[in-house]
Design an enzyme around this catalytic site. Structure first.
Site, PDB file in Angstrom:
ATOM      1  N   CYS A  80       0.838  -1.204   0.000  1.00  0.00           N
ATOM      2  CA  CYS A  80       0.000   0.000   0.000  1.00  0.00           C
ATOM      3  C   CYS A  80       0.877   1.260   0.000  1.00  0.00           C
ATOM      4  O   CYS A  80       1.498   1.561  -1.010  1.00  0.00           O
ATOM      5  CB  CYS A  80      -0.990  -0.041   1.164  1.00  0.00           C
ATOM      6  SG  CYS A  80      -2.285   1.202   1.020  1.00  0.00           S
ATOM      7  N   ASP A 407     -26.897   5.772  14.005  1.00  0.00           N
ATOM      8  CA  ASP A 407     -27.990   5.029  14.647  1.00  0.00           C
ATOM      9  C   ASP A 407     -29.284   5.824  14.519  1.00  0.00           C
ATOM     10  O   ASP A 407     -29.769   6.421  15.488  1.00  0.00           O
ATOM     11  CB  ASP A 407     -27.672   4.826  16.137  1.00  0.00           C
ATOM     12  CG  ASP A 407     -26.404   4.035  16.361  1.00  0.00           C
ATOM     13  OD1 ASP A 407     -26.225   2.998  15.704  1.00  0.00           O
ATOM     14  OD2 ASP A 407     -25.583   4.453  17.204  1.00  0.00           O
TER      15      ASP A 407
HETATM   16  O1  1PR Z   1     -21.280   5.994  20.314  1.00  0.00           O
HETATM   17  O2  1PR Z   1     -19.007   5.920  19.312  1.00  0.00           O
HETATM   18  O3  1PR Z   1     -19.424   4.903  21.526  1.00  0.00           O
HETATM   19  O4  1PR Z   1     -20.319   3.882  19.449  1.00  0.00           O
HETATM   20  C1  1PR Z   1     -21.204   2.953  19.979  1.00  0.00           C
HETATM   21  C2  1PR Z   1     -21.486   1.933  18.914  1.00  0.00           C
HETATM   22  O5  1PR Z   1     -22.265   0.894  19.512  1.00  0.00           O
HETATM   23  C3  1PR Z   1     -22.274   2.485  17.758  1.00  0.00           C
HETATM   24  O6  1PR Z   1     -21.747   1.958  16.558  1.00  0.00           O
HETATM   25  C4  1PR Z   1     -23.697   1.955  17.957  1.00  0.00           C
HETATM   26  O7  1PR Z   1     -24.301   1.630  16.719  1.00  0.00           O
HETATM   27  C5  1PR Z   1     -23.439   0.680  18.745  1.00  0.00           C
HETATM   28  N1  1PR Z   1     -24.533   0.382  19.704  1.00  0.00           N
HETATM   29  C6  1PR Z   1     -24.792   1.057  20.840  1.00  0.00           C
HETATM   30  N2  1PR Z   1     -25.819   0.437  21.492  1.00  0.00           N
HETATM   31  C7  1PR Z   1     -26.195  -0.604  20.759  1.00  0.00           C
HETATM   32  C8  1PR Z   1     -27.256  -1.564  21.101  1.00  0.00           C
HETATM   33  O8  1PR Z   1     -27.572  -2.466  20.321  1.00  0.00           O
HETATM   34  N3  1PR Z   1     -27.876  -1.405  22.258  1.00  0.00           N
HETATM   35  N4  1PR Z   1     -25.493  -1.542  18.664  1.00  0.00           N
HETATM   36  C9  1PR Z   1     -25.397  -0.638  19.639  1.00  0.00           C
HETATM   37  C10 1PR Z   1     -25.754  -1.189  17.472  1.00  0.00           C
HETATM   38  C11 1PR Z   1     -26.382  -2.143  15.559  1.00  0.00           C
HETATM   39  C12 1PR Z   1     -25.533  -3.029  14.806  1.00  0.00           C
HETATM   40  C13 1PR Z   1     -26.180  -4.385  14.652  1.00  0.00           C
HETATM   41  C14 1PR Z   1     -26.991  -4.289  13.384  1.00  0.00           C
HETATM   42  C15 1PR Z   1     -27.308  -5.610  12.750  1.00  0.00           C
HETATM   43  N5  1PR Z   1     -26.143  -2.332  16.925  1.00  0.00           N
HETATM   44  O9  1PR Z   1     -24.321  -3.134  15.400  1.00  0.00           O
HETATM   45  O10 1PR Z   1     -25.150  -5.258  14.621  1.00  0.00           O
HETATM   46  O11 1PR Z   1     -28.215  -3.598  13.651  1.00  0.00           O
HETATM   47  O12 1PR Z   1     -28.139  -6.357  13.547  1.00  0.00           O
HETATM   48  P1  1PR Z   1     -29.117  -7.449  12.928  1.00  0.00           P
HETATM   49  O13 1PR Z   1     -28.444  -8.014  11.711  1.00  0.00           O
HETATM   50  O14 1PR Z   1     -29.242  -8.487  13.988  1.00  0.00           O
HETATM   51  O15 1PR Z   1     -30.408  -6.765  12.620  1.00  0.00           O
HETATM   52  P2  1PR Z   1     -20.003   5.240  20.206  1.00  0.00           P
END
Ligand code: 1PR
Length: 559
Positions: A80, A407
């Site tokens: 790279c 999100d």
């Molecule tokens: O705010 O910079 O500290 O980052 C926190 C990170 O954690 C963000 O990327 C946020 O999306 C993620 N996050 C926070 N809380 C949750 C939670 O679920 N309670 N998860 C969370 C986000 C979404 C995806 C998930 C997809 C696919 N989850 O990560 O994997 O929706 O899911 P599926 O295929 O089962 O539908 P910061």
């Protein structure tokens, strides 16, 4: 054998080290100028930005010794940026390159495609026939896919740069541009792609170079090349990303969990599990499983990092380190990439936090809440002092290393009466669409802290803002679809994809292999991410790729 690796102090070089260890090789790091004389072969896994690479090498007094090493005739393998520094200059930087190859590095044209060029693409060998041995090809297999991540390249142009093009070993097409994807001449071999991130094909290529006796690393210049017209379509594949949401369970162990619309606690009434954090496995063993199953990328998100996320004794660092030892495809780490304070009061900038993850073996960091605040500030003041998380990390590690994870949640409004600030972004429910959407309209509101707090910013505003600040990719989650298995929110994905020029990853809602076909046929996204269906083994990555292939979507077959 005195194999040395050159690390200029920015970016993930650990993955190359892990690849060599997995292949059974030992090596030393170049620590000062005297090490160049001890090296009998050298790999420079340049990651990040051209300017940073040159200025770090120069400030450590390593630039001239590197040039002398290359001219000495001892084997050199550049990766790279380790390839790009061989050229005379880069549009990315004011400092010149080493000038070994007489042609400049230029930016990709983003008129017809997303930039950076990110993902798995092929390498077409020049002057090599199908009967050529591995020795002739340097292990570059024209039927394999390799992982690329870069915004700048050496464009293939034998008319303009006939001498430079005699270095060309392979070319690759992105959009309608053909660029140099590997070079070899004399003692030098270098690739624009990352063999250490290219799964089995990449490891095989590294092994080919390593097992060759040092005296055999002498390559004749290629025969003069002629200009070629691009093919109608490039071979860049659509990527499948397996995502692991990680948090501590009630016993304090880090587990992969998975929510429904971001709620990760069990809904059962059984006394022993009710309200507990869902536990779907250990992050490192799941990462290893998804790598073996053919995931094109992995993503680890520390989902409770908004609470308190010091860098000191950060357990996610150990997870990344261990995952990077057994996963040779790109690894993104998210959660807690922001300024923080350690328990002893030491302040850590987002840049330091990201740096720790890169050194542990992450290729990209994903920024969530902090990106929302940054865009809010940017929109309010109309300027940035370039010290925020996105800008500072992009400047040092390159924009391709900065993902923004959004999100959003739908906010329904009455289409007849709504006259608010998001009017131009409203999505209208289709007459033949889902029943709950008919006759309605909605916009997508940004949230922070894992969906716990809504902010006065739309997903479109966020996407445009982070692109301006220097993000290299956007991961589009959907709180409404997360864990539902209803399929990706195509309206949301389309809205974001059309708002930016950088690559976009669709996330949330995958419940069947057909949903991946829908998102790639229904939108222009470069990648799609899923969690629940893979964790619960309802659908395998191979099955997803088979269906995509059957639908005529370009995919990479194996790990
Ligand atoms: O705010 O910079 O500290 O980052 C926190 C990170 O954690 C963000 O990327 C946020 O999306 C993620 N996050 C926070 N809380 C949750 C939670 O679920 N309670 N998860 C969370 C986000 C979404 C995806 C998930 C997809 C696919 N989850 O990560 O994997 O929706 O899911 P599926 O295929 O089962 O539908 P910061």
């Amino acid at each position: 054998m005195g194999l040395y690796l050159l690390d200029y102090g920015a970016g993930n070089v650990q993955s190359l080290a892990n690849s060599l260890i997995s292949l059974g090789y030992t090596f030393e790091w170049i620590k000062d100028t005297s090490d160049f004389a001890k090296a009998t072969s050298l790999i420079f896994p340049g990651v990040g930005a051209f300017e940073t690479a040159i200025s770090h090498l120069a400030s450590r007094g390593l630039l001239q010794p590197l040039r002398e090493y290359i001219l000495s005739g001892k084997p050199y393998f550049g990766i790279c940026i380790g390839m790009q520094v061989l050229f005379e200059a880069s549009a990315e930087a004011s400092s010149p390159g080493l000038g070994v190859i007489p042609c400049p590095i230029q930016k990709f044209d983003d008129e017809d495609k997303s930039v950076p060029h990110m993902g798995w693409n092929t390498a077409d060998l020049v002057n090599v026939t199908s009967s050529s041995s591995n020795e002739d090809t340097e292990g570059v297999d024209a039927s394999s896919y390799y992982y690329f991540v870069h915004s700048f390249c050496a464009k293939y142009n034998p008319d303009l740069h006939p001498d430079a093009m005699r270095w060309v070993h392979s070319t690759t097409q992105y959009g309608q541009e053909i660029f140099v994807s590997s070079v070899r001449r004399g003692n030098v071999f270098a690739t624009q792609f990352h063999p250490e991130k290219s799964g089995k094909a990449g490891l095989a290529l590294l092994e080919e170079w390593l097992r060759k006796p040092e005296s055999a690393h002498t390559y004749a210049p290629s025969a003069p090349l002629v200009a070629r017209a691009p093919k109608p379509k490039h071979n860049l594949t659509k990527r499948i990303v397996a995502c692991m949401d990680v948090r501590a369970n009630d016993q304090g162990d880090l587990v992969v969990t998975k929510g429904d619309q971001y709620d990760v606690r069990e809904k059962t009434t059984a006394a022993e599990t009710a309200g507990a954090v869902r536990n779907l496995g250990k992050p490192v063993s799941l990462a290893a499983r998804y790598y073996q199953a053919g995931a094109d990328e992995l993503c680890l998100l520390n989902i409770t990092s908004f609470r308190h996320s010091p860098l000191q004794d950060q357990p996610m660092l150990a997870v990344v380190r261990a995952a990077a030892e057994c996963v040779f495809v790109p690894l993104t780490i998210g959660g807690g990439i922001k300024d923080s304070v350690d328990p002893d009061g030491t302040k850590r900038s987002a840049l330091e936090v990201a740096g720790a993850y890169f050194r542990a073996g992450a290729d990209k960091v994903s920024i969530g809440s902090e990106a929302v605040y940054a865009v809010e500030r940017f929109r309010e003041t109309g300027r940035t002092d370039r010290t925020g998380a996105i800008e500072s990390i992009a400047e040092v590690y390159g924009k391709q290393a900065v993902v923004v994870s959004i999100d959003p949640r739908r906010v329904y409004v009455d289409p007849g009466t709504y006259d608010g600030p998001y009017k131009a972004e409203l999505v209208h429910g289709q007459a033949d669409g889902a029943e709950h959407e008919r006759g309605k309209a909605w916009w997508y509101q940004c949230t922070v802290s894992g969906g716990r707090e809504s902010r006065p910013l739309s997903a479109v505003q966020l996407a445009r803002g982070v692109e301006q600040l220097g993000a290299g990719e956007i991961l589009v989650n959907s709180i409404d679809r997360d864990g539902t298995g209803l399929g990706f929110d195509l309206a949301l994905v389309n809205l974001i994809k059309k708002s930016v020029k950088i690559p976009v990853v669709a996330s949330s809602g995958a419940g069947a292999a057909a949903h991946f076909v829908d998102v790639f046929n229904g939108t222009e996204v470069e990648a799609a991410l899923a969690a629940g269906i893979f964790h619960r083994e309802e659908v395998g990555i191979a099955e997803v790729k088979q269906q995509m292939k059957a639908a005529g979507i370009n995919v990479r077959d194996s790990a």
